[in-house]
Design an enzyme around this catalytic site. Structure first.
Site, short mmCIF file in Angstrom:
data_model
loop_
_atom_site.label_atom_id
_atom_site.label_comp_id
_atom_site.label_asym_id
_atom_site.label_seq_id
_atom_site.Cartn_x
_atom_site.Cartn_y
_atom_site.Cartn_z
N GLY A 1 0.73 -1.25 0.04
CA GLY A 1 -0.04 -0.07 0.02
C GLY A 1 0.82 1.34 0.08
O GLY A 1 0.47 2.33 -0.05
N THR A 2 2.17 1.07 -0.10
CA THR A 2 3.22 2.17 -0.06
C THR A 2 2.87 2.86 -1.44
O THR A 2 2.68 2.47 -2.46
CB THR A 2 4.55 1.69 -0.05
OG1 THR A 2 4.61 0.84 1.06
CG2 THR A 2 5.69 2.91 -0.13
N THR A 3 2.78 4.33 -1.23
CA THR A 3 2.48 5.21 -2.53
C THR A 3 3.92 5.75 -3.01
O THR A 3 4.86 5.72 -2.17
CB THR A 3 1.69 6.17 -2.22
OG1 THR A 3 2.08 6.94 -1.12
CG2 THR A 3 0.17 5.64 -1.76
N PRO B 1 -1.96 1.88 -4.59
CA PRO B 1 -2.04 3.15 -3.61
C PRO B 1 -3.27 3.65 -2.63
O PRO B 1 -2.84 4.36 -2.01
CB PRO B 1 -2.04 4.05 -4.63
CG PRO B 1 -2.93 3.67 -5.76
CD PRO B 1 -2.61 2.18 -5.94
N MET C 1 -6.67 1.46 -0.60
CA MET C 1 -7.59 0.14 -0.33
C MET C 1 -8.80 0.61 0.10
O MET C 1 -9.39 -0.51 0.79
CB MET C 1 -6.77 -0.54 0.76
CG MET C 1 -5.37 -1.17 -0.13
SD MET C 1 -4.78 -2.49 0.87
CE MET C 1 -3.40 -2.86 -0.16
N HIS D 1 -4.35 14.99 4.05
CA HIS D 1 -3.69 13.62 4.46
C HIS D 1 -3.14 14.06 5.78
O HIS D 1 -3.04 15.22 6.16
CB HIS D 1 -2.65 13.11 3.54
CG HIS D 1 -2.57 11.58 3.51
ND1 HIS D 1 -2.16 10.89 4.43
CD2 HIS D 1 -2.75 10.99 2.29
CE1 HIS D 1 -2.26 9.70 4.16
NE2 HIS D 1 -2.53 9.53 2.96
N LYS E 1 2.62 13.08 6.38
CA LYS E 1 3.02 12.80 5.09
C LYS E 1 3.43 13.65 3.88
O LYS E 1 2.84 14.98 3.67
CB LYS E 1 1.63 12.11 4.27
CG LYS E 1 1.62 11.60 2.59
CD LYS E 1 0.51 10.81 2.20
CE LYS E 1 0.82 10.36 1.08
NZ LYS E 1 1.67 9.29 1.05
#
Length: 267
Positions: A167-169, A191, A193, A226, A230
């Site tokens: 799930g790492t972007t 990217p 879920m 976000h 991030k």
């Protein structure tokens, strides 16, 4: 990602978009790990376990999860979800060099955090894969790390033949995908879920294909909210921008995304 048995994936996950080999579900990372474990399990073991064509052919207790991304918030959340689901956490995980050796807290069983790319990571990864094979367990890595670690971690999984959920972007998804197609393991790389977000992305993507340049000459805005920690633009926002570029004739760029990163205005 190599997900030949689509029916098996649907038995494990509540929502799937097979066009992109992405799976989205409640407790998504944990359920994706189970789906990959099901596909990775030796066929003879599955035959012995199978009770009906619609039941899962593998037990969560047969799955060992290498939770890479601790001590981050998503790392802990996914680790807790996997444990709640009945899976076992591996006693070692990859992390960034500044966090190597950080003790995990009592929310999860003890996990040794080692720096990705280090000799220790290679040694512990090989030992973990060998032990799981010896014990008849299915090893799946779950990766919520950092953009710069995504490709090196994918290469690590390929070297050790580990199925993985990422799930790492911000990673190079073409190169990450090649590590899977050139290997013998499977992967779910996404990217985002959340099935609601994915549905929105699908709508925008379909509009871009059916109505290219429909918004040419119009100003388009993407505001991405976000948590303040991030740094990079989210993978979800980048995917939306790719579709918007088709809708407005290519005038919209990732750099145009307005990033919201503070407690007062974040959604």
């Amino acid at each position: 990602a190599r997900l030949e048995d689509t029916a098996a994936v649907h038995r494990c996950c509540s929502y799937a978009i097979t066009k992109n080999s992405f799976i989205y579900a409640r407790m998504a990372a944990a359920r994706c790990a189970l789906a990959l474990a099901l596909l990775a399990a030796p066929s003879q073991a599955l035959a012995a376990r199978r009770r009906s064509p619609v039941r899962m052919s593998i037990s969560p207790s047969d799955v060992v999860v290498m939770m890479n991304g601790l001590p981050g918030k998503m790392g802990y959340s996914c680790a807790e979800a996997c444990v709640a689901r009945g899976m076992t956490l591996a006693d070692v995980a990859l992390t960034g060099e500044p966090f190597a050796g950080t003790p995990t807290d009592d929310r999860i069983p003890k996990v040794d955090l080692v720096a990705g790319g280090s000799d220790e990571a290679e040694k512990r990864g090989a030992a973990l894969a060998a032990q799981c094979k010896k014990d008849g367990k299915v090893l799946v890595a779950v990766d919520f790390t950092a953009p710069q670690a995504a490709l090196p971690n994918a290469e690590f999984y390929a070297r050790h033949n580990m199925n993985f959920v990422m799930g790492t972007t911000g990673g190079d998804y073409d190169k990450i995908g090649k590590t899977v197609t050139d290997g013998k393991h499977g992967a779910v790389v996404a990217p985002n879920m959340s099935k609601q977000i994915v549905a929105m992305q699908a709508v925008v993507d379909q509009a871009a294909r059916d109505f290219p340049n429909a918004f040419a000459g119009y100003d388009l805005t993407v505001i991405e909210s976000h948590q303040k920690a991030k740094v990079d633009t989210s993978g979800t926002a980048k995917a939306v921008v790719a579709s918007l570029k088709e809708l407005n004739g290519g005038g919209f760029q990732v750099e145009d995304v307005e990033k919201v990163r503070n407690d007062e205005t974040s959604l």
